[in-house]
Design an enzyme around this catalytic site. Sequence first.
Site, mmCIF file in Angstrom:
data_model
loop_
_atom_site.group_PDB
_atom_site.id
_atom_site.type_symbol
_atom_site.label_atom_id
_atom_site.label_comp_id
_atom_site.label_asym_id
_atom_site.label_seq_id
_atom_site.Cartn_x
_atom_site.Cartn_y
_atom_site.Cartn_z
ATOM 1 N N GLY A 268 0.807 -1.217 0.000
ATOM 2 C CA GLY A 268 0.000 0.000 0.000
ATOM 3 C C GLY A 268 0.831 1.254 0.000
ATOM 4 O O GLY A 268 2.065 1.225 0.037
ATOM 5 N N SER A 269 0.109 2.362 0.023
ATOM 6 C CA SER A 269 0.770 3.656 -0.138
ATOM 7 C C SER A 269 1.214 4.208 1.205
ATOM 8 O O SER A 269 1.751 5.301 1.265
ATOM 9 C CB SER A 269 -0.189 4.631 -0.785
ATOM 10 O OG SER A 269 -1.241 4.893 0.122
ATOM 11 N N CYS A 270 0.969 3.472 2.309
ATOM 12 C CA CYS A 270 1.286 4.053 3.616
ATOM 13 C C CYS A 270 2.352 3.298 4.398
ATOM 14 O O CYS A 270 3.440 3.833 4.602
ATOM 15 C CB CYS A 270 0.020 4.178 4.447
ATOM 16 S SG CYS A 270 -1.072 5.437 3.787
ATOM 17 N N PHE A 271 2.045 2.072 4.829
ATOM 18 C CA PHE A 271 2.983 1.395 5.749
ATOM 19 C C PHE A 271 4.424 1.374 5.222
ATOM 20 O O PHE A 271 5.326 1.836 5.912
ATOM 21 C CB PHE A 271 2.523 -0.025 6.078
ATOM 22 C CG PHE A 271 1.363 -0.104 7.045
ATOM 23 C CD1 PHE A 271 0.728 1.037 7.502
ATOM 24 C CD2 PHE A 271 0.912 -1.334 7.496
ATOM 25 C CE1 PHE A 271 -0.334 0.962 8.382
ATOM 26 C CE2 PHE A 271 -0.153 -1.422 8.380
ATOM 27 C CZ PHE A 271 -0.770 -0.275 8.815
ATOM 28 N N ASP A 274 5.867 4.998 4.864
ATOM 29 C CA ASP A 274 5.932 5.777 6.107
ATOM 30 C C ASP A 274 6.995 5.218 7.053
ATOM 31 O O ASP A 274 7.725 5.979 7.687
ATOM 32 C CB ASP A 274 4.555 5.820 6.792
ATOM 33 C CG ASP A 274 3.544 6.634 5.981
ATOM 34 O OD1 ASP A 274 3.973 7.327 5.033
ATOM 35 O OD2 ASP A 274 2.340 6.578 6.293
#
Length: 440
Positions: A268-271, A274
């Site tokens: 995904g685009s987060c974990f 980030d």
Amino acid sequence: MKLAIIGGTGYVGLTTAVCFAFKKHRVYCVGRSKEKIEKLQQGIPPIYEEKLEEMLKTVLASKTFVPTLNLEEAVIDSDVSFLCVGTPSREDGSIDLSQIIDASKQVGKALKKKKDYHVVVVKSTVVPGTTEEIVIPILEKESCKKAGKGFGVCMNPEFLREGQAIKDFMFPKNTGIVIGELDKKSGNTLYKLYEDFDAEILRTSLRAAEMIKYARNSYLAKDISFANEIANICQRLGIDFLEVKKGMEMDVRIGKGRFLNAGVGFGGSCFPKDVKALIEKAKAVGIKPRILESSIEVNELQPYQAVEMLKQHLKELKGKKIAVLGLSFKPGTDDMREAPSIKIVNALIKEGAEIYAYDPVAMENAKRIFSSSIKYVESAKEALANADACVIVTDWPEFGDGKLYRHLRGEILIDGRRIVDPRTIPSRLLYCGIGYPSNK
Ligand code: NAD
């Protein structure tokens, strides 16, 4: 209130824009792609998210939602603007702030022409210090105004999950709302916008709000990598990880509903981005973030567990037909960013396997990522009918039905998400799962 959502064609921006418009605010949804803005004007969302299309049509009809390419007009005619632009990873894992910098410049220029008080809210995920050290100086320079006097500033991290974005935004009870504020006046303006949401609201410094988002994502990512490591050990020791998970969750200090989901890893685009951004930020201030680094290290290798299981049972993958069920990084979304399917499919292609892929919504996006050698099919059944083996990569609920695997031509079922109960599949099949004992 009148709002300008910058980055309104993305997952966070569009959800924010549609949901605030649904709550009867007048919302300018600002994008930079003419094609996407025209689609929005016709009621067609450029991304897939459950209920989004329905809500988009409602807010367009009620005229509370205005898609536009004109950022300046949107900011001038609104009370609050939200920066919801992308903050991807750079090659070295550190955060790429170019979209934030560009958007801040544009908003600053618009503020120069604006007479009334306006609050700029950073909603994008940015490393601690970004709002104070980068966004505010740009806004001050471009607007020729002083932050706190000419305009207000907040940092309001977003906690929605793709696949449940609308529900999470409208009902943030499980995550709460965090308002990082430059001063009371800025925070009070944003508080007014959120006060009718049924959720706890925490008011903090700008930097703490930025850090809360990273701390949460890193914590959750660490739980997944921890579960994966324990599951990999269980598998070798002939132990079913799901039994162990249940036993762990009985302990109130661990508790139910934790992120102990063993599988082919998080994407995904987060974990991934980030955690990597926080690693680089920590290193920049002289800290070696050992736990964060391990979370990423475990995760980078985890998708290959599924490939290893296939190799173990099929011996040679060259020329073998493999059904890949699920391509998006999680169910409920068409987002392919850092999806484990990318590593799995590329590794299988490298081994010479033929891929029959199916995903309910992500196939169009997948076509932009994978080589044309993959065959995309219209249903899970069709993928299975052709295949020597199947790998479940994304836990779309439809793939959890054991009866589906009657259609598998071959005998090997690799459950990369542990969503199928092995007792429900035809007895001729060999079930292999992450953290499932291979001798069972
Ligand atoms: P995205 O790439 O889907 O959307 C960003 C959008 O901003 C794109 O459509 C882009 O065209 C647009 N944009 C960039 N610069 C612009 C400008 N100057 N004017 C107008 N539009 C512009 O990204 P996303 O997934 O929505 O994430 C946005 C931010 O929110 C990121 O910082 C991300 O880490 C964070 N976040 C994402 C999620 C998620 O689940 N996707 C959840 C919480 C937080």
